[in-house]
Design a protein around this motif. Structure first.
Motif, PDB file in Angstrom:
ATOM      1  N   HIS A 179       0.828  -0.995  -0.431  1.00 24.59           N
ATOM      2  CA  HIS A 179      -0.207   0.009  -0.373  1.00 24.59           C
ATOM      3  C   HIS A 179       1.310   1.518   0.232  1.00 24.59           C
ATOM      4  CE1 HIS A 179      -3.825  -2.136   0.026  1.00 24.59           C
ATOM      5  NE2 HIS A 179      -3.699  -2.807   1.132  1.00 24.59           N
ATOM      6  N   ARG A 180       1.396   1.537   0.661  1.00 30.96           N
ATOM      7  CA  ARG A 180       3.160   2.123   0.680  1.00 30.96           C
ATOM      8  C   ARG A 180       3.865   2.405  -0.594  1.00 30.96           C
ATOM      9  NH1 ARG A 180       6.045   0.160   4.700  1.00 30.96           N
ATOM     10  NH2 ARG A 180       7.232   1.684   3.759  1.00 30.96           N
ATOM     11  N   PHE A 181       3.872   1.419  -1.833  1.00 29.68           N
ATOM     12  CA  PHE A 181       4.253   1.431  -2.481  1.00 29.68           C
ATOM     13  C   PHE A 181       3.601   1.439  -3.867  1.00 29.68           C
ATOM     14  CE2 PHE A 181       7.080   0.230   0.407  1.00 29.68           C
ATOM     15  CZ  PHE A 181       8.602   1.158   0.223  1.00 29.68           C
ATOM     16  N   PRO A 182       2.429   1.851  -4.097  1.00 30.14           N
ATOM     17  CA  PRO A 182       1.314   2.024  -5.298  1.00 30.14           C
ATOM     18  C   PRO A 182       2.511   1.972  -6.958  1.00 30.14           C
ATOM     19  CG  PRO A 182       1.491   3.878  -4.116  1.00 30.14           C
ATOM     20  CD  PRO A 182       1.983   3.906  -3.408  1.00 30.14           C
ATOM     21  N   ASP A 183       3.317   2.430  -6.721  1.00 33.97           N
ATOM     22  CA  ASP A 183       4.502   2.378  -7.929  1.00 33.97           C
ATOM     23  C   ASP A 183       4.818   0.984  -8.939  1.00 33.97           C
ATOM     24  OD1 ASP A 183       5.637   3.087  -6.312  1.00 33.97           O
ATOM     25  OD2 ASP A 183       6.918   4.252  -7.350  1.00 33.97           O
ATOM     26  N   VAL A 184       4.926   0.482  -7.622  1.00 31.61           N
ATOM     27  CA  VAL A 184       5.157  -1.061  -7.642  1.00 31.61           C
ATOM     28  C   VAL A 184       4.521  -2.148  -7.990  1.00 31.61           C
ATOM     29  CG1 VAL A 184       6.953  -3.034  -6.348  1.00 31.61           C
ATOM     30  CG2 VAL A 184       7.637  -0.435  -6.535  1.00 31.61           C
ATOM     31  N   GLU A 185       4.767  -3.287  -9.106  1.00 31.10           N
ATOM     32  CA  GLU A 185       3.552  -4.034  -9.163  1.00 31.10           C
ATOM     33  C   GLU A 185       4.106  -5.090  -8.462  1.00 31.10           C
ATOM     34  OE1 GLU A 185       2.595  -7.280 -13.609  1.00 31.10           O
ATOM     35  OE2 GLU A 185       4.994  -4.670 -13.825  1.00 31.10           O
ATOM     36  N   GLN A 186       3.129  -6.283  -8.063  1.00 28.14           N
ATOM     37  CA  GLN A 186       3.806  -7.548  -7.298  1.00 28.14           C
ATOM     38  C   GLN A 186       2.651  -8.590  -7.890  1.00 28.14           C
ATOM     39  OE1 GLN A 186       1.307  -6.873  -3.309  1.00 28.14           O
ATOM     40  NE2 GLN A 186       1.365  -4.750  -3.772  1.00 28.14           N
ATOM     41  N   GLY A 187       3.730  -9.779  -7.735  1.00 26.36           N
ATOM     42  CA  GLY A 187       2.862 -10.420  -8.583  1.00 26.36           C
ATOM     43  C   GLY A 187       2.958 -11.817  -7.029  1.00 26.36           C
ATOM     44  N   TYR A 188       2.988 -13.206  -7.423  1.00 25.98           N
ATOM     45  CA  TYR A 188       3.170 -13.830  -7.326  1.00 25.98           C
ATOM     46  C   TYR A 188       3.934 -15.047  -7.433  1.00 25.98           C
ATOM     47  CZ  TYR A 188       2.780 -17.881  -3.863  1.00 25.98           C
ATOM     48  OH  TYR A 188       2.463 -19.521  -3.044  1.00 25.98           O
ATOM     49  N   VAL A 189       4.814 -15.921  -7.019  1.00 23.09           N
ATOM     50  CA  VAL A 189       4.913 -17.311  -7.946  1.00 23.09           C
ATOM     51  C   VAL A 189       5.287 -18.564  -6.571  1.00 23.09           C
ATOM     52  CG1 VAL A 189       6.299 -19.433  -9.178  1.00 23.09           C
ATOM     53  CG2 VAL A 189       5.628 -16.225  -9.833  1.00 23.09           C
ATOM     54  N   HIS A 190       4.716 -19.509  -6.953  1.00 22.11           N
ATOM     55  CA  HIS A 190       4.888 -20.837  -5.826  1.00 22.11           C
ATOM     56  C   HIS A 190       6.856 -20.847  -6.237  1.00 22.11           C
ATOM     57  CE1 HIS A 190       1.083 -21.186  -4.109  1.00 22.11           C
ATOM     58  NE2 HIS A 190       0.894 -22.136  -5.813  1.00 22.11           N
ATOM     59  N   ALA A 191       6.835 -21.313  -4.926  1.00 22.62           N
ATOM     60  CA  ALA A 191       8.423 -22.012  -4.938  1.00 22.62           C
ATOM     61  C   ALA A 191       8.749 -23.211  -5.741  1.00 22.62           C
ATOM     62  CB  ALA A 191       8.973 -22.160  -3.520  1.00 22.62           C
ATOM     63  N   ASP A 192       8.032 -23.977  -5.799  1.00 25.28           N
ATOM     64  CA  ASP A 192       8.552 -24.652  -6.583  1.00 25.28           C
ATOM     65  C   ASP A 192       7.879 -24.536  -8.495  1.00 25.28           C
ATOM     66  OD1 ASP A 192       5.583 -25.100  -6.047  1.00 25.28           O
ATOM     67  OD2 ASP A 192       5.105 -26.942  -6.330  1.00 25.28           O
ATOM     68  N   ALA A 193       7.481 -23.697  -8.150  1.00 25.47           N
ATOM     69  CA  ALA A 193       7.101 -23.198 -10.341  1.00 25.47           C
ATOM     70  C   ALA A 193       8.179 -22.513 -10.268  1.00 25.47           C
ATOM     71  CB  ALA A 193       5.824 -22.455 -10.066  1.00 25.47           C
ATOM     72  N   MET A 194       8.512 -21.542  -9.366  1.00 25.57           N
ATOM     73  CA  MET A 194      10.186 -20.815  -9.270  1.00 25.57           C
ATOM     74  C   MET A 194      10.780 -21.817 -10.452  1.00 25.57           C
ATOM     75  SD  MET A 194      11.259 -17.785  -9.578  1.00 25.57           S
ATOM     76  CE  MET A 194       9.764 -16.532  -8.453  1.00 25.57           C
ATOM     77  N   CYS A 195      10.966 -22.570  -9.726  1.00 27.04           N
ATOM     78  CA  CYS A 195      11.809 -23.541 -10.596  1.00 27.04           C
ATOM     79  C   CYS A 195      12.203 -23.720 -11.023  1.00 27.04           C
ATOM     80  CB  CYS A 195      12.533 -25.458  -9.744  1.00 27.04           C
ATOM     81  SG  CYS A 195      12.646 -24.794  -7.586  1.00 27.04           S
ATOM     82  N   GLN A 196      11.279 -24.012 -11.785  1.00 23.83           N
ATOM     83  CA  GLN A 196      10.845 -24.134 -13.846  1.00 23.83           C
ATOM     84  C   GLN A 196      10.804 -22.440 -14.619  1.00 23.83           C
ATOM     85  OE1 GLN A 196       6.939 -25.561 -15.137  1.00 23.83           O
ATOM     86  NE2 GLN A 196       7.244 -25.379 -17.100  1.00 23.83           N
ATOM     87  N   HIS A 197      10.407 -21.150 -13.372  1.00 21.37           N
ATOM     88  CA  HIS A 197      10.166 -19.928 -14.549  1.00 21.37           C
ATOM     89  C   HIS A 197      11.618 -19.349 -14.578  1.00 21.37           C
ATOM     90  CE1 HIS A 197       5.617 -20.033 -14.481  1.00 21.37           C
ATOM     91  NE2 HIS A 197       6.211 -19.977 -13.477  1.00 21.37           N
ATOM     92  N   LEU A 198      12.265 -19.531 -13.223  1.00 26.29           N
ATOM     93  CA  LEU A 198      13.874 -18.975 -12.938  1.00 26.29           C
ATOM     94  C   LEU A 198      14.958 -19.413 -14.746  1.00 26.29           C
ATOM     95  CD1 LEU A 198      14.572 -16.548 -11.780  1.00 26.29           C
ATOM     96  CD2 LEU A 198      15.617 -17.999 -10.288  1.00 26.29           C
ATOM     97  N   PRO A 199      14.751 -20.702 -14.852  1.00 28.07           N
ATOM     98  CA  PRO A 199      15.345 -20.889 -15.895  1.00 28.07           C
ATOM     99  C   PRO A 199      14.882 -20.809 -17.105  1.00 28.07           C
ATOM    100  CG  PRO A 199      15.122 -23.337 -14.772  1.00 28.07           C
ATOM    101  CD  PRO A 199      14.384 -21.781 -14.191  1.00 28.07           C
ATOM    102  N   LEU A 200      13.287 -20.739 -17.745  1.00 25.70           N
ATOM    103  CA  LEU A 200      13.364 -20.805 -18.839  1.00 25.70           C
ATOM    104  C   LEU A 200      12.955 -19.330 -18.769  1.00 25.70           C
ATOM    105  CD1 LEU A 200      10.188 -23.973 -18.970  1.00 25.70           C
ATOM    106  CD2 LEU A 200      12.862 -23.559 -19.718  1.00 25.70           C
TER     107      LEU A 200
END
Length: 383
Positions: free
Chosen positions: A207-228
């Motif tokens: 709420h104090r950083f309305p100019d920052v876009e927020q997202g969420y990724v599960h830790a196991d999914a991160m292990c796929q997204h990060l290399p690809l």
């Protein structure tokens, strides 16, 4: 003249070798950008423990608190039981100095070959911000019926709002100073209680950083997204265990642990930060000249950035990247593979120091969104 007082813990194995080259490069940056660096060595590590049975004493901790920052080379020695130095020295310092934040840059530099096929430097420039003092690393545990078929081990995880908030606040500030994108990495669908705390703190802080876009990724999914698709991430904030895992995966993307730098920070600014390469002590090549000092130099660059010397930090990073490109395919471990004298530990350190004196930081990207620049803007948080 600006002055910075550094504590130096060379540590074990190749630690003293690579730290010496990092300091050589820091001195070159100080000469170019007009500040002074003083250093104080500390006898902490395997030899101290083998001699005195002490990993870290209170007197040393108190003296370390008096410095502006700490450079740590590496710890680990086969003569010392596992965990003695890692927990008794490194983790103990993180707790004593309130290092709630661990910063792990993941950047592929031009000329360095990533094991991830077709990955280019333009696609790989992110930062992992890891909570550094809690979670499974600090919760303790117990075992009953040890040594029997009914042995049962319990390992506790502790997550507090103050430490989580300090980490998340720093991550938002870093994101605002870079590309204004923040991703929470957790496992909220299984670790429900801890996940709820992390999610609520991120939402509250956001709420104090309305100019920052927020997202969420599960830790196991991160292990796929990060290399690809590493380009989808800018600042990733996560807990202690997940941060430990995905930051090492990130190091693989950028060419290996031999290029991985880190910063341990008290975001309140009340205690000195500790800056260390994460490649380990590699005792089998200590003193042989085969250890690449790049990660130690990049850790020193993070140190300078945290101390407000962002121009010097940018130059240190750009000089390191230039030398890595000159090395050809680029090293993917702490062990360089060439036999020429210029590719020894001291040879690489000397080459980086030479480049520091005249390198243009813009040669490796826009300094405005560099981590080195961003860290200079995010030195403390509001109390």
């Amino acid at each position: 003249m600006r002055s910075h007082d550094l504590a130096v813990v060379g540590g074990d194995g190749i630690g003293p070798d690579v730290t010496a080259e990092a300091l050589r490069c820091v001195d070159a940056a100080a000469d170019r950008f007009g500040f002074r660096v003083t250093t104080t060595p500390y006898d902490l590590g395997a030899e101290r423990w083998l001699r005195d049975g002490v990993a870290l004493d209170e007197a040393s901790t108190e003296k370390l608190r008096g410095h502006d920052a700490i450079l740590l080379g590496a710890v680990g020695d086969p003569r010392v039981p596992p965990g003695i130095l890692e927990r008794g020295l490194v983790v103990a310092l993180r707790v004593a100095l309130r290092h709630a934040v661990n910063v792990r840059p993941v950047r592929l530099y031009p000329g360095v070959t990533s094991p991830v096929r077709d990955l280019t430097p333009e696609r790989c420039d992110l930062v992992i911000v890891r909570e550094n003092t809690e979670g499974l690393y600090a919760g303790g545990g117990s075992t009953v019926h040890d040594g029997t078929d009914n042995a049962t081990a319990i390992q506790n995880s502790v997550n507090t709002t103050p430490a989580t908030r300090a980490c998340v606040d720093y991550a938002f500030r870093l994101a605002r100073a870079r590309r204004r994108r923040l991703t929470l990495c957790h496992k909220t669908n299984i670790l429900v209680e801890a996940g709820r705390l992390w999610t609520s703190v991120v939402a509250e802080t956001g709420h104090r950083f309305p100019d920052v876009e927020q997202g969420y990724v599960h830790a196991d999914a991160m292990c796929q997204h990060l290399p690809l698709t590493p380009e989808r991430f800018d600042v990733v904030v996560t807990d202690n265990l997940f941060g430990d895992i995905i930051s090492d995966l990130g190091a693989t993307l950028q060419g290996g642990l031999g290029l991985a730098a880190s910063a341990n920070i008290d975001p309140t600014g009340a205690h000195p930060g500790m800056f260390e390469p994460v490649h380990g002590s590699a005792p089998d090549i200590a003193g042989t000249g085969r250890a690449n000092p790049a990660a130690a130099v990049l850790s020193a660059a993070l140190c300078l950035a945290h101390l407000g010397e962002h121009d010097a930090a940018l130059a240190l990073e750009a000089a390191t990247a230039s030398v890595l490109a000159e090395l050809g395919d680029g090293p993917d471990t702490t062990d360089t593979t060439t036999d020429t004298t210029t590719d020894t530990t001291t040879g690489i350190g000397a080459r980086i120091a030479d480049h520091v004196r005249d390198v243009d930081p813009a040669t490796i990207g826009d300094p405005a969104v560099s981590l080195m620049t961003a860290m200079g803007r995010v030195r403390t948080i509001d109390q």
